[in-house]
Design an enzyme around this catalytic site. Structure first.
Site, PDB file in Angstrom:
ATOM      1  N   GLY A 152       0.786  -1.175  -0.068  1.00 29.84           N
ATOM      2  CA  GLY A 152      -0.071   0.053   0.117  1.00 29.84           C
ATOM      3  C   GLY A 152       0.746   1.318  -0.025  1.00 29.84           C
ATOM      4  O   GLY A 152       1.995   1.134  -0.389  1.00 29.84           O
ATOM      5  N   SER A 153      -0.021   2.455   0.468  1.00 28.84           N
ATOM      6  CA  SER A 153       0.875   3.690   0.379  1.00 28.84           C
ATOM      7  C   SER A 153       1.982   3.790   1.437  1.00 28.84           C
ATOM      8  O   SER A 153       2.000   3.003   2.499  1.00 28.84           O
ATOM      9  CB  SER A 153      -0.016   4.685   0.418  1.00 28.84           C
ATOM     10  OG  SER A 153      -0.583   4.684   1.693  1.00 28.84           O
ATOM     11  N   THR A 154       2.832   4.641   1.226  1.00 31.14           N
ATOM     12  CA  THR A 154       4.046   4.910   2.219  1.00 31.14           C
ATOM     13  C   THR A 154       3.611   5.406   3.524  1.00 31.14           C
ATOM     14  O   THR A 154       3.868   4.952   4.573  1.00 31.14           O
ATOM     15  CB  THR A 154       5.031   5.931   1.569  1.00 31.14           C
ATOM     16  OG1 THR A 154       5.444   5.528   0.177  1.00 31.14           O
ATOM     17  CG2 THR A 154       6.257   6.052   2.597  1.00 31.14           C
ATOM     18  N   VAL A 175       0.557   4.981   4.916  1.00 34.44           N
ATOM     19  CA  VAL A 175      -0.189   3.876   5.918  1.00 34.44           C
ATOM     20  C   VAL A 175       0.950   2.847   6.156  1.00 34.44           C
ATOM     21  O   VAL A 175       0.839   2.348   7.094  1.00 34.44           O
ATOM     22  CB  VAL A 175      -1.239   3.186   5.047  1.00 34.44           C
ATOM     23  CG1 VAL A 175      -1.909   2.333   5.497  1.00 34.44           C
ATOM     24  CG2 VAL A 175      -2.327   4.251   4.578  1.00 34.44           C
ATOM     25  N   GLY A 176       1.836   2.680   5.304  1.00 32.91           N
ATOM     26  CA  GLY A 176       2.861   1.665   5.739  1.00 32.91           C
ATOM     27  C   GLY A 176       3.600   2.024   6.996  1.00 32.91           C
ATOM     28  O   GLY A 176       3.988   1.093   7.851  1.00 32.91           O
ATOM     29  N   GLU A 210       5.814  -3.218   1.101  1.00 34.64           N
ATOM     30  CA  GLU A 210       5.656  -2.933  -0.150  1.00 34.64           C
ATOM     31  C   GLU A 210       5.142  -1.484  -0.551  1.00 34.64           C
ATOM     32  O   GLU A 210       3.732  -1.837  -0.824  1.00 34.64           O
ATOM     33  CB  GLU A 210       5.002  -3.958  -1.165  1.00 34.64           C
ATOM     34  CG  GLU A 210       5.965  -5.598  -0.905  1.00 34.64           C
ATOM     35  CD  GLU A 210       7.044  -5.442  -1.529  1.00 34.64           C
ATOM     36  OE1 GLU A 210       7.493  -4.618  -2.594  1.00 34.64           O
ATOM     37  OE2 GLU A 210       7.944  -6.339  -1.406  1.00 34.64           O
TER      38      GLU A 210
END
Ligand SMILES: NC(=O)c1ccc[n+]([C@@H]2O[C@H](COP(=O)([O-])OP(=O)(O)OC[C@H]3O[C@@H](n4cnc5c(N)ncnc54)[C@H](O)[C@@H]3O)[C@@H](O)[C@H]2O)c1
Length: 619
Positions: A300-302, A304-305, A322
């Site tokens: 997902g997005s940075t 939310v990561g 990822e």
């Protein structure tokens, strides 16, 4: 009579056998070996034409093919296996038409715990399954996918807005590659591996064992609804794990059809059906999964990561992240501009540009810049954009409704800093009228860009082609590296050594030489990035082993030769224990053989000498 004919037949067989022996005896032994090898090879070759016997599965498709089930407001498309108080729901729409598809429950924390618990029970059985059974599971899935490509793509297309062509490339081909790779090589890479033992332990064997980890949790995005489920599931289950997959709130509808395929395949091979779970919901559902799973694969997005990593820190849950990308696409002046342009447009517009590894920054040598731009603008002008299942279109919709505003804001920011829009593709929205809303964004070519613009800094995740000039290879490398992301890159040059040289200096997780994103199609290769693109790998050998408890084991090579604590080191340690260790270190690790022999001599002397207090103890 019967006995007579049996005896006669026996005699005849014996005669043939003896004469063949006589014939073989007359021949050179090498010839016999050659004929046998050729016969074996021929049999193997002929067997390639015979498909393996794989059971067919029945999958309920009524809710994905029957229109009336999905258009009615409030029509539930999924009845959760267990009841529960769901506060709210996940509403599903087709991004290309805004047709209502139905709603799904939000899986609350208690339910997530329950999914993980049931998966854990199933996994305890599956952990003992043979690779033969695991391969059968893959073959059943492969058979279904091959026979139902169209339906799988249609469902993905409805849920995410991509065209059927984009779906075959990104959903079907990638998944089939992965299945074939696991069938061919999966077992080999999960087998116990023997390693060297070093100098101190020659009497041992050393090995690495790959055990299942338990329950893997995967939190996935919406851009490839089918592949994003199958990709982590295939590795996890093949490695002997169970998996609970939290699908995106923006692509949940399709997931319920896709999970039925998986469950039917599990049933067909007598595997526990609780091995794979899909859960739906928002951030809280994902957070709960991070808490309960044994490992998280987050795609997902940075932003939310980073939140996932924070949650994982509480329970020390290992994570593979990822995340987003901003891949550089470098074109040197000796590349074939006509050929590269086709690849460039596909790299930017595949799935409406909603690819983590999509080309987002185009760096083109100044001497071919004008020619490249002319090719690209011509191609982009020809791109037909529209609702993918309602006509023949080259590009589909943008999945997130609010994302078109972000795309326009990026272009506006660039224009305000001196960029210009060279061309925009045309929208053909058919007769859908107002229903289409803001779900489409035309492919757009932007020139005169530089790195002060957000367009060149932030992940676009849309069909925008931003092109910038460079003059030297060093400059191309510097520009490519001037990004907070580091997922992948592509470098094109008529001189492959030069392309390799440039690519090797770009700090990212994968590079395609004279091609784009093809490392993903080589499923033996790891996939993942560095910097804000995340860490850990989920593709290939590394990704498969990342689903494992990697256990190091050492044991005696021969039963009767064991480690014995040398006398000076036995408790209470001798006064010369340190001298003994020092000599041992010299004997084992000195750089020349002579010094090692000296070390051995010292060791023998120490062992034989009467005990002396060491020098440091005398003072
Ligand atoms: N590197 C890769 O392999 C890869 C592949 C595909 C997509 N992506 C990236 O994914 C992004 C687009 O997908 P998206 O919009 O669905 O991403 P997202 O980060 O918004 O959401 C991803 C998933 O995380 C869940 N989630 C949201 N908040 C959470 C929280 N606090 N804790 C746990 N889970 C939470 C979402 O519900 C969703 O299922 C892009 O940045 C793209 O580059 C990366």
């Amino acid at each position: 009579m019967l006995v007579n004919s049996v005896v006669c037949a026996g005699c005849r067989t014996l005669k043939i056998f003896l004469s063949s022996l006589q014939w073989a005896g007359g021949m050179d032994l090498w010839w016999v070996a050659l004929v046998l090898a050729a016969a074996y090879g021929l049999c193997r070759f002929l067997l390639l034409f015979v498909p393996p016997i794989v059971p067919a599965i029945e999958v309920d498709t009524s809710d994905v093919v029957l229109e009336e089930n999905q258009t009615e407001e409030e029509s539930p498309i999924y009845v959760p296996r267990r009841g529960g108080g769901y506060g709210d729901k996940v509403n599903c729409y087709e991004p290309a038409t805004m047709k209502y598809l139905g709603y799904l429950p939000i899986t609350n924390k208690d339910d997530v715990r329950d999914h993980v618990r049931r998966a854990r029970v199933a996994q305890s059985t599956w952990a003992n399954s043979s690779f033969k059974q695991r391969r059968r599971f893959l073959r059943v899935l492969l058979k279904y996918i091959l026979e139902n490509q169209e339906l799988i793509c249609q469902v993905s297309s409805r849920d995410s807005g991509k065209t059927m062509v984009d779906a075959v490339l990104g959903e079907i081909m990638t998944t089939c590659e992965k299945i074939h790779w696991l069938l061919d090589e999966g077992e080999r890479w999960l087998k116990t591996e023997y390693r060297s033992v070093g100098r101190a332990m020659p009497h041992k064997t050393a090995r690495v064992e790959y055990h299942p980890l338990g329950v893997i949790g995967a939190i996935v995005p919406w851009n490839y609804p089918f592949h994003n489920i199958f990709n982590p599931m295939l590795s996890a289950v093949f490695a002997g794990n169970a998996i609970v997959i939290k699908v995106s709130e923006h692509a949940s509808w399709s997931a319920l059809f896709y999970i039925r395929i998986i469950v039917a395949a599990l049933q067909a091979v007598d595997a526990p059906t609780d091995l794979v779970h899909i859960i739906t919901g928002y951030a809280e559902t994902g957070e709960a999964l991070v808490t309960f799973a044994d490992k998280i694969i987050f795609i997902g997005s940075t932003g939310v990561g980073k939140l996932v990593m924070k949650t994982a820190a509480e329970t020390l849950t290992p994570v593979t992240l990822e995340l987003g990308g901003k891949d550089a696409f470098v074109v040197c002046e000796d590349a074939n501009v006509g050929e590269v342009s086709q690849v460039a447009v596909r790299a930017a517009l595949q799935s409406s540009g909603q690819n983590c590894a999509g080309a987002e920054r185009f760096y083109v040598h100044s001497s071919i810049y004008a020619e490249f731009v002319s090719h690209i603008t011509k191609l982009v002008k020809s791109v037909r954009v529209g609702p993918p299942l309602q006509g023949m279109y080259d590009m589909g919709a943008i999945c997130l409704p609010e994302h078109t505003n972000k795309l326009q804001a990026l272009v506006d920011d660039a224009i305000s800093k001196g960029a210009e829009v060279a061309v925009r593709g045309k929208l053909f929205i058919g007769d859908l009228g107002d229903d289409v809303g803001g779900q489409f964004y035309p492919p757009t070519v932007v020139l005169n860009v530089n790195h002060t613009m957000k367009l060149m800094q932030e992940e676009i995740f849309g069909p925008i082609i931003a092109i910038m000039k460079f003059n030297t290879d060093d400059e191309a490398v510097r520009l490519a590296n001037d990004s907070k992301f580091g997922l992948g890159c592509a470098v094109f040059s008529g001189n492959t050594q030069r392309a390799n040289r440039i690519a090797s200096k770009i700090r990212c997780g994968f590079a395609a030489i004279n091609d784009f994103a093809v490392t993903y199609m080589c499923q033996s290769l790891p996939f993942g990035g560095i910097k804000e693109s995340g860490f850990g790998r989920f593709g290939g050998i590394e990704g498969l082993r990342a689903c494992c408890l990697v256990k190091a084991v050492a044991e005696d090579r021969i039963k009767y030769i064991r480690t014995v604590i040398p006398k000076p080191l036995q408790y209470p340690v001798a006064d010369n224990a340190f001298e003994f260790e020092k000599a041992l270190v010299e004997m084992l690790y000195s750089m020349s053989l002579l010094d090692r022999i000296k070390g051995l001599g010292n060791l023998v002397k120490i062992v034989r000498a009467p005990e002396q207090p060491p020098a440091w103890k005398k003072e």
